[in-house]
Structure formats: structure tokens, C-alpha cells
Scaffold this motif. Structure first.
Motif, PDB file in Angstrom:
ATOM      1  N   PHE A  48       0.762  -1.329   0.013  1.00 54.21           N
ATOM      2  CA  PHE A  48      -0.071   0.026  -0.017  1.00 54.21           C
ATOM      3  C   PHE A  48       0.851   1.006   0.052  1.00 54.21           C
ATOM      4  CE2 PHE A  48      -2.273   3.314   2.564  1.00 54.21           C
ATOM      5  CZ  PHE A  48      -3.249   3.498   1.990  1.00 54.21           C
ATOM      6  N   ASP A  49       1.785   1.246   0.680  1.00 55.38           N
ATOM      7  CA  ASP A  49       2.723   2.342   0.761  1.00 55.38           C
ATOM      8  C   ASP A  49       3.478   2.544  -0.365  1.00 55.38           C
ATOM      9  OD1 ASP A  49       2.045   2.792   3.273  1.00 55.38           O
ATOM     10  OD2 ASP A  49       4.093   1.694   4.363  1.00 55.38           O
ATOM     11  N   ALA A  50       3.853   1.533  -1.331  1.00 52.98           N
ATOM     12  CA  ALA A  50       4.606   1.659  -2.498  1.00 52.98           C
ATOM     13  C   ALA A  50       3.602   2.100  -3.524  1.00 52.98           C
ATOM     14  CB  ALA A  50       5.118   0.531  -2.918  1.00 52.98           C
ATOM     15  N   LEU A  51       2.302   1.748  -3.183  1.00 53.68           N
ATOM     16  CA  LEU A  51       1.184   2.283  -4.592  1.00 53.68           C
ATOM     17  C   LEU A  51       1.036   3.793  -4.091  1.00 53.68           C
ATOM     18  CD1 LEU A  51      -1.296  -0.773  -4.334  1.00 53.68           C
ATOM     19  CD2 LEU A  51       0.114  -0.140  -6.255  1.00 53.68           C
ATOM     20  N   ARG A  52       0.917   4.105  -2.937  1.00 52.22           N
ATOM     21  CA  ARG A  52       1.050   5.369  -2.660  1.00 52.22           C
ATOM     22  C   ARG A  52       2.122   6.485  -2.937  1.00 52.22           C
ATOM     23  NH1 ARG A  52      -0.390   7.180   3.389  1.00 52.22           N
ATOM     24  NH2 ARG A  52      -1.852   8.775   2.482  1.00 52.22           N
ATOM     25  N   ALA A  53       3.164   5.747  -3.150  1.00 55.74           N
ATOM     26  CA  ALA A  53       4.466   6.310  -3.673  1.00 55.74           C
ATOM     27  C   ALA A  53       4.228   6.629  -5.115  1.00 55.74           C
ATOM     28  CB  ALA A  53       5.735   5.660  -3.264  1.00 55.74           C
ATOM     29  N   VAL A  54       4.116   5.603  -5.800  1.00 57.97           N
ATOM     30  CA  VAL A  54       3.652   5.817  -7.264  1.00 57.97           C
ATOM     31  C   VAL A  54       2.590   6.730  -7.564  1.00 57.97           C
ATOM     32  CG1 VAL A  54       2.339   4.043  -7.893  1.00 57.97           C
ATOM     33  CG2 VAL A  54       3.759   4.578  -9.510  1.00 57.97           C
ATOM     34  N   LEU A  87      -6.093  -7.396  -3.475  1.00 60.07           N
ATOM     35  CA  LEU A  87      -6.650  -8.153  -4.433  1.00 60.07           C
ATOM     36  C   LEU A  87      -5.237  -8.573  -5.463  1.00 60.07           C
ATOM     37  CD1 LEU A  87      -9.946  -6.673  -6.207  1.00 60.07           C
ATOM     38  CD2 LEU A  87      -9.525  -8.482  -4.421  1.00 60.07           C
ATOM     39  N   LYS A  88      -4.298  -7.434  -5.610  1.00 65.60           N
ATOM     40  CA  LYS A  88      -2.932  -7.786  -6.559  1.00 65.60           C
ATOM     41  C   LYS A  88      -3.205  -8.135  -7.588  1.00 65.60           C
ATOM     42  CE  LYS A  88      -0.335  -8.764  -2.165  1.00 65.60           C
ATOM     43  NZ  LYS A  88      -1.444  -8.923  -1.112  1.00 65.60           N
ATOM     44  N   PRO A  89      -4.119  -7.633  -8.388  1.00 63.18           N
ATOM     45  CA  PRO A  89      -4.382  -7.784  -9.679  1.00 63.18           C
ATOM     46  C   PRO A  89      -3.038  -7.922 -10.585  1.00 63.18           C
ATOM     47  CG  PRO A  89      -4.950  -5.672  -9.506  1.00 63.18           C
ATOM     48  CD  PRO A  89      -4.518  -6.033  -8.165  1.00 63.18           C
ATOM     49  N   ARG A  90      -3.035  -8.718 -11.701  1.00 62.47           N
ATOM     50  CA  ARG A  90      -1.879  -9.058 -12.481  1.00 62.47           C
ATOM     51  C   ARG A  90      -1.954  -8.570 -13.830  1.00 62.47           C
ATOM     52  NH1 ARG A  90       3.008 -11.127 -10.248  1.00 62.47           N
ATOM     53  NH2 ARG A  90       2.282 -12.035  -8.017  1.00 62.47           N
ATOM     54  N   THR A  91      -3.114  -8.071 -14.258  1.00 56.07           N
ATOM     55  CA  THR A  91      -3.460  -7.781 -15.578  1.00 56.07           C
ATOM     56  C   THR A  91      -4.376  -6.588 -15.449  1.00 56.07           C
ATOM     57  OG1 THR A  91      -5.406  -9.093 -15.889  1.00 56.07           O
ATOM     58  CG2 THR A  91      -3.348 -10.080 -16.434  1.00 56.07           C
ATOM     59  N   LEU A  92      -4.260  -5.823 -16.878  1.00 57.96           N
ATOM     60  CA  LEU A  92      -5.411  -4.663 -16.657  1.00 57.96           C
ATOM     61  C   LEU A  92      -6.891  -5.094 -16.486  1.00 57.96           C
ATOM     62  CD1 LEU A  92      -3.537  -2.393 -19.589  1.00 57.96           C
ATOM     63  CD2 LEU A  92      -3.693  -1.836 -17.241  1.00 57.96           C
ATOM     64  N   GLY A  93      -6.909  -6.361 -16.990  1.00 56.01           N
ATOM     65  CA  GLY A  93      -8.122  -6.838 -16.926  1.00 56.01           C
ATOM     66  C   GLY A  93      -8.817  -7.133 -15.289  1.00 56.01           C
ATOM     67  N   GLY A  94      -7.823  -7.535 -14.768  1.00 54.19           N
ATOM     68  CA  GLY A  94      -7.855  -7.570 -13.349  1.00 54.19           C
ATOM     69  C   GLY A  94      -8.045  -6.491 -12.475  1.00 54.19           C
ATOM     70  N   ALA A 135      -4.890   5.499 -18.518  1.00 55.21           N
ATOM     71  CA  ALA A 135      -3.797   6.436 -18.097  1.00 55.21           C
ATOM     72  C   ALA A 135      -2.670   5.837 -16.905  1.00 55.21           C
ATOM     73  CB  ALA A 135      -4.488   7.706 -17.616  1.00 55.21           C
ATOM     74  N   TYR A 136      -3.326   5.267 -15.912  1.00 55.83           N
ATOM     75  CA  TYR A 136      -2.451   4.958 -14.841  1.00 55.83           C
ATOM     76  C   TYR A 136      -2.319   3.372 -14.536  1.00 55.83           C
ATOM     77  CZ  TYR A 136      -4.001   9.439 -13.826  1.00 55.83           C
ATOM     78  OH  TYR A 136      -4.487  10.822 -14.033  1.00 55.83           O
ATOM     79  N   GLY A 137      -3.136   2.472 -15.200  1.00 54.12           N
ATOM     80  CA  GLY A 137      -3.178   1.097 -14.840  1.00 54.12           C
ATOM     81  C   GLY A 137      -2.040   0.476 -14.706  1.00 54.12           C
ATOM     82  N   GLN A 138      -1.206   0.696 -15.978  1.00 51.41           N
ATOM     83  CA  GLN A 138       0.174  -0.076 -16.186  1.00 51.41           C
ATOM     84  C   GLN A 138       1.249   0.359 -14.947  1.00 51.41           C
ATOM     85  OE1 GLN A 138       0.648  -2.782 -18.447  1.00 51.41           O
ATOM     86  NE2 GLN A 138       2.431  -3.145 -17.149  1.00 51.41           N
ATOM     87  N   ALA A 139       1.280   1.684 -14.544  1.00 50.63           N
ATOM     88  CA  ALA A 139       2.176   1.945 -13.621  1.00 50.63           C
ATOM     89  C   ALA A 139       2.140   1.224 -12.260  1.00 50.63           C
ATOM     90  CB  ALA A 139       2.219   3.645 -13.408  1.00 50.63           C
ATOM     91  N   PHE A 140       0.681   1.201 -11.948  1.00 50.38           N
ATOM     92  CA  PHE A 140       0.304   0.409 -10.640  1.00 50.38           C
ATOM     93  C   PHE A 140       0.672  -1.069 -10.867  1.00 50.38           C
ATOM     94  CE2 PHE A 140      -1.771   4.493 -10.179  1.00 50.38           C
ATOM     95  CZ  PHE A 140      -1.321   4.783  -8.842  1.00 50.38           C
ATOM     96  N   LEU A 141       0.362  -1.683 -11.918  1.00 50.74           N
ATOM     97  CA  LEU A 141       0.621  -3.041 -12.333  1.00 50.74           C
ATOM     98  C   LEU A 141       2.066  -3.372 -12.094  1.00 50.74           C
ATOM     99  CD1 LEU A 141      -1.721  -4.321 -15.257  1.00 50.74           C
ATOM    100  CD2 LEU A 141      -1.644  -4.969 -12.850  1.00 50.74           C
ATOM    101  N   ASP A 142       3.044  -2.349 -12.365  1.00 47.41           N
ATOM    102  CA  ASP A 142       4.503  -2.662 -12.396  1.00 47.41           C
ATOM    103  C   ASP A 142       4.885  -2.804 -11.143  1.00 47.41           C
ATOM    104  OD1 ASP A 142       4.469  -2.755 -15.044  1.00 47.41           O
ATOM    105  OD2 ASP A 142       5.277  -0.590 -15.251  1.00 47.41           O
ATOM    106  N   VAL A 143       4.176  -1.843  -9.950  1.00 46.54           N
ATOM    107  CA  VAL A 143       4.399  -2.035  -8.673  1.00 46.54           C
ATOM    108  C   VAL A 143       4.105  -3.161  -7.992  1.00 46.54           C
ATOM    109  CG1 VAL A 143       4.017  -0.709  -6.538  1.00 46.54           C
ATOM    110  CG2 VAL A 143       4.459   0.595  -8.450  1.00 46.54           C
ATOM    111  N   ILE A 144       2.807  -3.562  -8.440  1.00 50.78           N
ATOM    112  CA  ILE A 144       2.356  -4.883  -7.648  1.00 50.78           C
ATOM    113  C   ILE A 144       3.229  -6.115  -8.194  1.00 50.78           C
ATOM    114  CG2 ILE A 144       0.255  -6.602  -7.822  1.00 50.78           C
ATOM    115  CD1 ILE A 144      -1.276  -4.004  -8.071  1.00 50.78           C
ATOM    116  N   ARG A 145       3.595  -6.179  -9.393  1.00 53.67           N
ATOM    117  CA  ARG A 145       4.385  -7.427 -10.081  1.00 53.67           C
ATOM    118  C   ARG A 145       5.708  -7.321  -9.386  1.00 53.67           C
ATOM    119  NH1 ARG A 145       2.983  -6.211 -16.279  1.00 53.67           N
ATOM    120  NH2 ARG A 145       1.211  -7.374 -16.228  1.00 53.67           N
ATOM    121  N   ASN A 146       6.415  -6.019  -8.979  1.00 49.58           N
ATOM    122  CA  ASN A 146       7.636  -6.116  -8.054  1.00 49.58           C
ATOM    123  C   ASN A 146       7.584  -6.574  -6.758  1.00 49.58           C
ATOM    124  OD1 ASN A 146       9.088  -4.935 -10.301  1.00 49.58           O
ATOM    125  ND2 ASN A 146       8.781  -2.844  -9.663  1.00 49.58           N
TER     126      ASN A 146
END
Length: 586
Positions: free
Chosen positions: A520-526, A553-560, A574-585
Motif C-alpha cells: 500500500f505504501d509503495a502504491l501511494r508512492a507511485v 487483490l493484487k491484480p496481475r493484468t489490466l483486466g484484473g 492512463a495509470y493502470g500499467q504504472a500500478f501493475l508494475d509496482v504490484i508485480r515487483n
């Protein structure tokens, strides 16, 4: 055009309407006039944004403050809505008028002053309107606590477009005010939709002032996240801001005496911050729609219960836990009563006295604060809410009637010319030069208070001033108010509330009910980085609740990612991919 549910899902990323949102939207979609009374944070803006997307034409929104309109347009555009403001602060007015005339806007926001201009009304005659929304509609009513004469003139505007649904919106209106809004705006009685006034996520607390800088510093230290402290004057605003800076939290001041550029910069900094404290006069707050304010503190008495409800409602708009703490003093009531009697026209005085007495009942009450608030607005709540100071730590109370009678008698025997310190000395039988010089050592009330009653004199005086049994003049002298007689005659008790000692805690759990989560903290940072890049507040990207669900939920795809509440099509793109990258890390 989309259906309301399709617009809700595609544009805003929500699966279902909340509370009475659907009922309000159904009436607007059917072309019917309505007044919606909905608590702050209940999603009032969706009730006109969605019909504006689903009905032909442009939605006209009349709102009282330029800053509030700009904030709402910023959030609407982030969701993919074509919105604009037409205000004196905009340098693109010609372009906005062209877009409006050419049907390129879903929403146009204007102030009531512009809505009443003849030239603007002529433009409205040439453009199809999907609806006319009147925000902060209590301003139309002389019963309302924020009456604005320009709102009174809106009736002729809405009547000039009888086939356009009119929607009045407010979070703060008692029975009198609701009836007046309906009458003033030509809305039928069956058009009233009450969504309730309860804000269950706000924890209410009220304390007598006892070392205010220390009390506020403790609240700030214990309550993480952005906060607002309302101060009663410009000087108090500056003093308290300087004090609170010493807690280590970023702190700024806001009042009408500041240079406009400084005031605007301070407001912008607060809106963008995730931990700033703003110390402000009551002018601040109505012009922002910041959802993540974690506490609102009053350093003095608000003008009325309606004003208190509205100002505390600026906390916790995102639905997460928040705190509202009021610190009051007897002098607040004295000043307010003098203002009523000397500065207000006579016709308004009875209503203002009634409002002040309602505030006195709230601050003195040993019972549930929320229940008192909700009953004031005509609701029938449970006796206890479980989320206010009196419910969480029930205070003890004692019968202080006898001490009150002795204090009133002392005021009378000393010819109602002296303040509380002198009266306390007389009742305690102290041998002072002042007492001897006035001959007060020879009065029947000299020395009649025992040790326990002497300890009660100051809190009893505070209670008597609050309920208008005592009145203080501008020099501090105490005289009888209308509530003194029944106390002296033994017809009315004076129960004194003894607040429990408050233990110091590291953080107020009312504002921090979620465990630490590195994701959650990492998502807030991005989110913070994206907001800085785009020059918008972080909450315009996503609310904390959306990030919290994303972290769970930790979605792995834009669909998720589409399954996370609060992510519509525009924001996903606009933002989905940036947050997906954080979750994947992670």
C-alpha cells in the motif's frame, strides 16, 4: 447514450450505487425536480455527473466557490468527463463559451452571480441543457446558516427552463431549511430525498479548553494524515500554526488577511499533501473537495450545529476513519450572545439564540454526541453510537445545583459587576485587599462554599455561561441571563459533566484503523509521483480506498485491475500499467 449503471461502471469504476444515489438519478433521468439532502462523502456529485452523461445536452452546475468548482472539474476530467468552469478566475472564457455553444461539454460549472447575469441567461436559451444542479442549496434559504442573496434569484433561471430537471443538493439542512429550499426553487414536496445525516466513520469528541496549544499539539501528534484546525480569528490562526509546526508536521495558515497569492499557494499545498495541517478561519474548506482529511479540530465554538456539522464533514470524505474534536470555552458563548444582541437585526435574534442554545446542549451533554446531532436534523438514531467520546468513555456527572445557586447569589450580591475570579474568592472566604475594599467580606455569601464547591466554581461558571444563566460583559463582569431564575428557585438542576482523564496514545486509532502494508505504501508512492508529474492532487489519481483494495487483490493484468472499485476506463488507460508494475515487483 449510456445507461446510468453503464456510466457508473465505465466512467467511475463502481459496480453499484450507494445509499440514495440511484433514487436521485432516477428522478433526474425522468425529468423530475428534486432536492437531495445527502451527507458529505455520500457521492452527491455523481447524482448530477451521471445524468449529464446519460441525457442529451450540457449539465449546468451552480456552485458557490471558484476553488470548489476548479477542484470538481479537475476530478471530473480525470474520469474522462468533458467539464469546464466559467468564472472570473479563468483565462479561457471565450474557449469555454465556444465549447458550451457547440455542445462539447458534459458539465459547465458557474457561480450564482454569473448564473444571474442577463447575457449568460441569453446564452442558456440557445444551448440544450441536460439538467440544472444547484450545489450547496442551503444558501438559498434565510433559515440556512450560509444564506447568499444571489441564490434567491435562481428561481427565475430554473423557471425559464421548465422542462429541464432541477436538482438541489445539500448536506446541511434542518426541517425549516428544507421546506424553504423546496419553496424557493419550485421543487414539489415529493421531490425531497433524504439520505440521512449520519457520518459513522467520524469520531466526535468535545472538550473544554484547558491549555489549547497543548491539547491541539497532542491531537496532531496522535492523528496521522492531513488535518484542518479552525481558529476563531486571524491572529489565533497564525499563533496556532506556529505552535503546531513544533510537532514536526508541515503546517500552514489560511485567512483573509493573507496576500491572495500566499493564500492560494497554501491551499494548493494542503490539497496536494498527505500529512499537512492547515490552521484556518472558517472561510477555508468549503472550496476544496479533499477526501483524505483525517481530522478536523475546532479551536473555538462554531456558529451553529449546522455549521459544526458542515465543517466537521470535511473530514473522512473517503469513508475511512476520521476524528472531529471541538475545544470550547465559556467566553465563546459570552461573545456569541453579545454579537446576537448587538450586531444582528432583531428579527433574526430568536432563531440565533435557539441555535446557540442547541450548541450549548451539545457541548454540555453526557450522552451520545452523534445522537444529539442526528436528532437536531430530525432523525431518530439509536441512543448510543459507539464512536464518540461519551460512548467510548462515558463521563461521570455530579449534581452541582447548590454550587450554581451559590455562584449566582454571589453575582447578585456583588451587584453583577465582577468576574469569576473575584466571585470565587468571595465564595471561598479569601482575605484579599479587593474584597475588603468593596466590603464583600461582610456579604452573606462570603465564605459559604466548602472545599468541594470551590473546586467546582470554574466548571460551574462555564456551564452557566453556556446555558445563558450567566452572561459576561466585555469587561468580564457576570450578570444574570434568562436561565438563571429557574436554577435559583430550584426548578432546574445543574448537572456537571466530569470528563475522564485522557491517556496519551501514540496514534488515534480512529484515524489509523489499518495495519501497515508495504505494498500500500509503495502504491501511494507511485501515486504521489504521478500526481506531481501531472500537477494534480494525489486523490485525483486514486483514493486511498482504491489503493487499499488494489493492495489486497493484487491484480496481475489490466483486466484484473478493472475489478478494483474506483477505476474507470480513462484511469485504467492512463495509470493502470504504472500500478501493475509496482504490484508485480512485490
Amino acid at each position: 447514450m449510456p445507461t446510468p449503471l453503464e456510466a457508473l461502471h465505465t466512467t467511475f469504476g463502481f459496480a453499484a450505487f450507494r445509499g440514495r444515489q440511484g433514487d436521485v438519478i432516477d428522478r433526474v433521468m425522468a425529468g423530475r425536480h428534486s432536492l437531495a439532502v445527502m451527507p458529505t462523502g455520500a457521492g452527491k456529485s455523481l447524482t448530477y455527473q451521471i445524468p449529464a452523461l446519460c441525457r442529451p445536452g450540457t449539465g449546468l452546475v451552480i456552485s458557490p466557490l471558484i476553488a470548489l468548482m476548479h477542484d470538481q472539474v479537475r476530478s471530473a476530467e480525470a474520469a474522462g468527463i468533458r467539464a469546464a468552469t466559467l468564472t472570473s478566475a479563468d483565462d479561457n472564457r471565450d474557449e469555454t463559451i465556444r465549447r458550451f455553444r457547440d455542445g462539447e461539454l458534459d458539465l459547465l460549472y458557474v457561480a450564482p452571480e454569473r448564473a444571474n447575469m442577463e447575457g449568460f441567461r441569453r446564452q442558456l436559451d440557445r444551448v440544450p441543457l441536460s439538467l440544472i444542479a444547484i450545489d450547496e442549496a442551503h444558501c438559498v434559504s434565510e433559515w440556512g446558516h450560509d444564506f447568499r442573496p444571489d441564490y434567491r434569484q435562481l428561481r427565475s433561471l430554473v423557471d425559464a427552463h421548465p422542462d429541464v430537471p432541477r436538482l438541489a443538493l445539500t448536506a446541511t439542512a434542518d426541517r425549516h431549511t428544507r421546506a424553504d429550499i423546496l419553496a424557493q426553487l419550485g421543487i414539489p414536496e415529493d421531490g425531497l430525498i433524504l439520505a440521512g445525516f449520519d457520518r459513522p466513520n467520524i469520531r466526535y469528541a468535545i472538550s473544554p479548553r484547558d491549555g489549547l496549544p497543548r491539547q491541539l499539539s497532542a491531537l496532531v501528534a496522535e492523528t496521522p494524515g492531513p488535518g484542518i484546525v479552525y481558529a476563531p480569528s486571524r491572529d489565533a490562526t497564525e499563533r496556532l500554526a506556529e505552535t503546531l509546526r513544533q510537532t514536526g508536521r508541515p503546517t500552514r495558515a489560511y485567512h483573509a488577511g493573507l496576500d491572495p497569492s500566499v493564500r492560494a499557494a497554501n491551499q494548493q499545498a494542503f490539497v496536494a499533501s498527505e500529512d499537512m495541517v492547515m490552521v484556518a478561519t472558517i472561510a477555508f474548506g468549503m472550496g476544496i473537495d479533499k477526501p483524505d482529511v483525517r481530522f478536523v479540530a475546532h479551536a473555538g465554538l462554531p456558529r451553529s450545529i449546522e455549521a459544526y456539522y458542515q465543517e466537521t464533514g470535511r473530514a473522512g470524505r473517503d469513508g475511512d476513519p476520521a476524528v472531529a474534536h471541538l475545544f470550547w470555552g465559556a467566553e465563546d458563548f459570552s461573545r456569541a450572545r453579545r454579537r446576537i444582541e448587538t450586531e444582528m437585526e432583531e428579527a433574526r435574534r430568536p432563531g440565533e439564540r435557539q441555535r446557540l442554545n442547541a450548541l450549548a446542549a451539545l457541548v454540555e451533554a453526557p450522552d451520545c454526541r452523534r445522537a444529539i446531532l442526528l436528532r437536531h436534523f430530525g432523525e431518530e438514531p439509536p441512543a448510543r453510537c459507539g464512536n464518540c467520546d461519551n460512548c467510548l468513555t462515558p463521563p461521570a456527572s455530579i449534581d452541582a445545583t447548590q454550587a450554581a445557586q451559590k455562584l449566582l447569589s454571589a453575582a447578585f450580591r456583588t451587584e453583577m459587576r465582577f468576574g469569576i475570579t473575584h466571585l470565587a474568592d468571595v465564595l471561598a472566604g479569601r482575605d484579599t485587599e479587593k474584597i475588603r475594599s468593596f466590603g464583600h467580606d461582610r456579604l452573606s455569601v462570603f465564605g459559604i462554599a466548602d472545599e468541594e464547591e470551590q473546586r467546582l466554581i470554574k466548571p460551574v461558571a462555564r456551564a452557566l455561561l453556556a446555558r445563558d444563566a450567566l452572561r459576561a460583559d466585555e469587561y468580564g463582569g457576570l450578570s444574570f441571563g434568562p436561565a438563571a431564575r429557574p436554577i435559583l428557585k430550584g426548578e432546574e438542576q445543574v448537572m456537571l459533566i466530569l470528563p475522564p482523564k485522557r491517556e496519551r496514545r501514540r496514534k488515534d486509532r480512529a484515524a489509523q484503523d489499518y495495519p501497515d502494508d508495504p505494498l500500500f505504501d509503495a502504491l501511494r508512492a507511485v501515486r504521489r509521483d504521478l500526481a506531481r508529474e501531472q500537477g494534480v492532487p494525489p486523490y485525483v489519481i486514486f483514493h486511498d480506498a482504491t489503493l487499499r483494495e488494489m493492495a489486497e487483490l493484487k491484480p496481475r493484468t489490466l483486466g484484473g485491475m478493472k475489478q478494483v472499485s474506483g477505476i474507470g476506463a480513462r484511469k485504467l488507460e492512463a495509470y493502470g500499467q504504472a500500478f501493475l508494475d509496482v504490484i508485480r515487483n512485490f
